[in-house]
Design an enzyme around this catalytic site. Structure first.
Site, short mmCIF file in Angstrom:
data_model
loop_
_atom_site.label_atom_id
_atom_site.label_comp_id
_atom_site.label_asym_id
_atom_site.label_seq_id
_atom_site.Cartn_x
_atom_site.Cartn_y
_atom_site.Cartn_z
N ASP A 22 0.91 -0.99 0.12
CA ASP A 22 0.10 0.10 0.17
C ASP A 22 0.89 1.20 0.05
OD1 ASP A 22 0.92 -0.12 2.68
OD2 ASP A 22 -1.16 0.11 3.62
N SER A 23 2.27 1.07 0.02
CA SER A 23 3.16 2.19 -0.16
C SER A 23 3.06 2.80 -1.46
CB SER A 23 4.74 1.55 0.05
OG SER A 23 4.73 0.82 -0.52
N ASP B 63 -0.92 -6.38 -0.68
CA ASP B 63 -1.33 -5.63 0.59
C ASP B 63 -2.67 -5.41 0.85
OD1 ASP B 63 0.17 -4.86 3.04
OD2 ASP B 63 0.82 -3.13 2.14
N LYS C 291 -1.10 -9.45 2.61
CA LYS C 291 -0.11 -9.05 4.27
C LYS C 291 -1.13 -8.32 4.64
CE LYS C 291 3.04 -5.75 4.02
NZ LYS C 291 2.31 -4.51 4.88
N GLU D 60 8.85 -4.08 10.98
CA GLU D 60 9.00 -2.36 10.50
C GLU D 60 9.07 -1.68 11.63
OE1 GLU D 60 6.39 -0.81 7.49
OE2 GLU D 60 7.25 1.22 7.46
N GLU E 97 -1.60 -5.67 8.41
CA GLU E 97 -1.04 -4.93 9.57
C GLU E 97 -1.62 -5.16 10.84
OE1 GLU E 97 -0.58 -0.97 8.96
OE2 GLU E 97 0.50 -1.09 7.00
O1 KIV Z 1 3.55 -1.34 1.54
C1 KIV Z 1 4.66 -1.21 1.80
O2 KIV Z 1 5.59 -1.23 1.15
C2 KIV Z 1 4.93 -2.26 2.95
C3 KIV Z 1 6.63 -2.40 3.28
C4 KIV Z 1 7.09 -1.31 3.86
C5 KIV Z 1 6.60 -3.67 4.17
O3 KIV Z 1 4.28 -2.69 3.82
#
Ligand code: KIV
Length: 302
Positions: A63-64, A102, A131, A200, A133
């Site tokens: 989600d970055s 994500d 993934k 992280e 959180e």
């Molecule tokens: O969204 C992302 O890029 C991340 C990484 C920083 C692990 O969650």
């Protein structure tokens, strides 16, 4: 007569390496003699090809994307539609690394049913795992996903979707209590069946304790060298994002600088009429040029 396809894709190279699987990755503990895992983020097909050719183990469609591609200040604005769109782009070239999608903020917070449905959208777009959180409070969601045969990667420590609750992007697990809580969270996620856990923004010592406490690999970002693998954001490691340089980022290229120089050179060539040149231009055959009456006017060559 058929026309030439000017942009046809080159034939894809035969897959020489076997794809990486969740069971194979789950076993990759450094303490067991494994090489550290390498994960990078990617958000599109060129990024996936670069990651694949570089030989990484996992691609995270993170989600970055919100911050490094879509221009938001945090990750909270991206939706399941956004991530599914980018997962599909990453999956199209069929890269060998495992593709992790994500789960964006609010896609796994409302209900277990909602979580499974949203994760299924990412899987249908091409993700091989998801993934999310958070620790113990996400267990019902993690268990339901695993029950639905969707492999889950955990994410603990500095969890960017909690930016407001944390009061900013701050290193986590600095106190004894917070460090112990992190270990408990990691154990709970591993016990629930997560195949790996991103750590992280946590002190290196805490990341090492967590890594020693669980039998699935930890993948660190800003978590020191004691993890079972490392992840960096594509745009950070390549220097495409050059506005912020967190302490934990190592830049391996300066692509933003190179790109500005290249585009400036193009602009200079266009303005000075140096581009396009002869080799970058198409020409009519002599016969057609003649029919059009171009010879003599100086307008065409054979
Ligand atoms: O969204 C992302 O890029 C991340 C990484 C920083 C692990 O969650």
């Amino acid at each position: 007569m058929g026309s030439t396809d000017l942009r046809s894709a080159p034939p894809t190279a035969p897959a020489l390496r076997a794809p990486l699987t969740v069971p194979a990755l789950r076993a990759r503990k450094v303490i067991g003699g494994a090489e550290p895992l390498v994960m990078v983020t990617a958000y599109d097909a060129p990024g996936a090809r670069i990651a694949d050719e570089a030989g990484v183990d996992l691609i995270l469609v993170g989600d970055s994307v919100a911050m490094v591609v879509l221009g938001y200040d945090d990750t909270l604005s991206v939706t399941v539609d956004d991530i599914a769109h980018h997962v599909a782009a990453v999956a199209r070239p069929k890269p060998r690394p495992l593709i992790v999608g994500d789960m964006p903020w609010m896609s796994y917070h409302v209900s277990v049913e909602d979580t499974v449905r949203n994760a299924a959208r990412l899987v249908r777009a091409g993700a091989e795992a998801v993934k999310l959180e958070g620790g113990r409070k996400r267990l019902p969601m993690v268990e339901a996903l695993i029950d639905a045969e969707i492999p889950v990667m955990g994410h603990l420590g500095l969890t960017p979707q909690s930016v407001h609750a944390m009061g900013g992007f701050r290193v986590q697990g600095r106190t004894t209590e917070a460090a112990r809580s992190l270990v408990q969270d990691a154990k709970a996620l591993a016990h629930a069946g997560c195949f790996s856990i991103v750590l992280e923004g946590v002190p290196a010592e805490v990341a090492a304790i967590v890594t020693d406490s669980i039998d699935v690999p930890t993948i660190g970002i800003g978590a020191g060298p004691g993890c079972d693998g490392q992840v960096l954001v594509f745009h950070d490691l390549l220097g495409i994002e050059d506005r912020v340089a967190p302490k934990f980022v190592r830049r391996y290229a300066s692509l933003k600088e190179d790109a500005v120089a290249a585009v400036s050179a193009f602009a200079g060539d266009v303005r000075a009429r140096r581009f396009p040149g002869e080799t970058e231009s198409y020409h009519l055959s002599g016969e057609v040029a003649e029919t059009l009456g171009l010879y003599g006017s100086g307008g065409a060559r054979g």
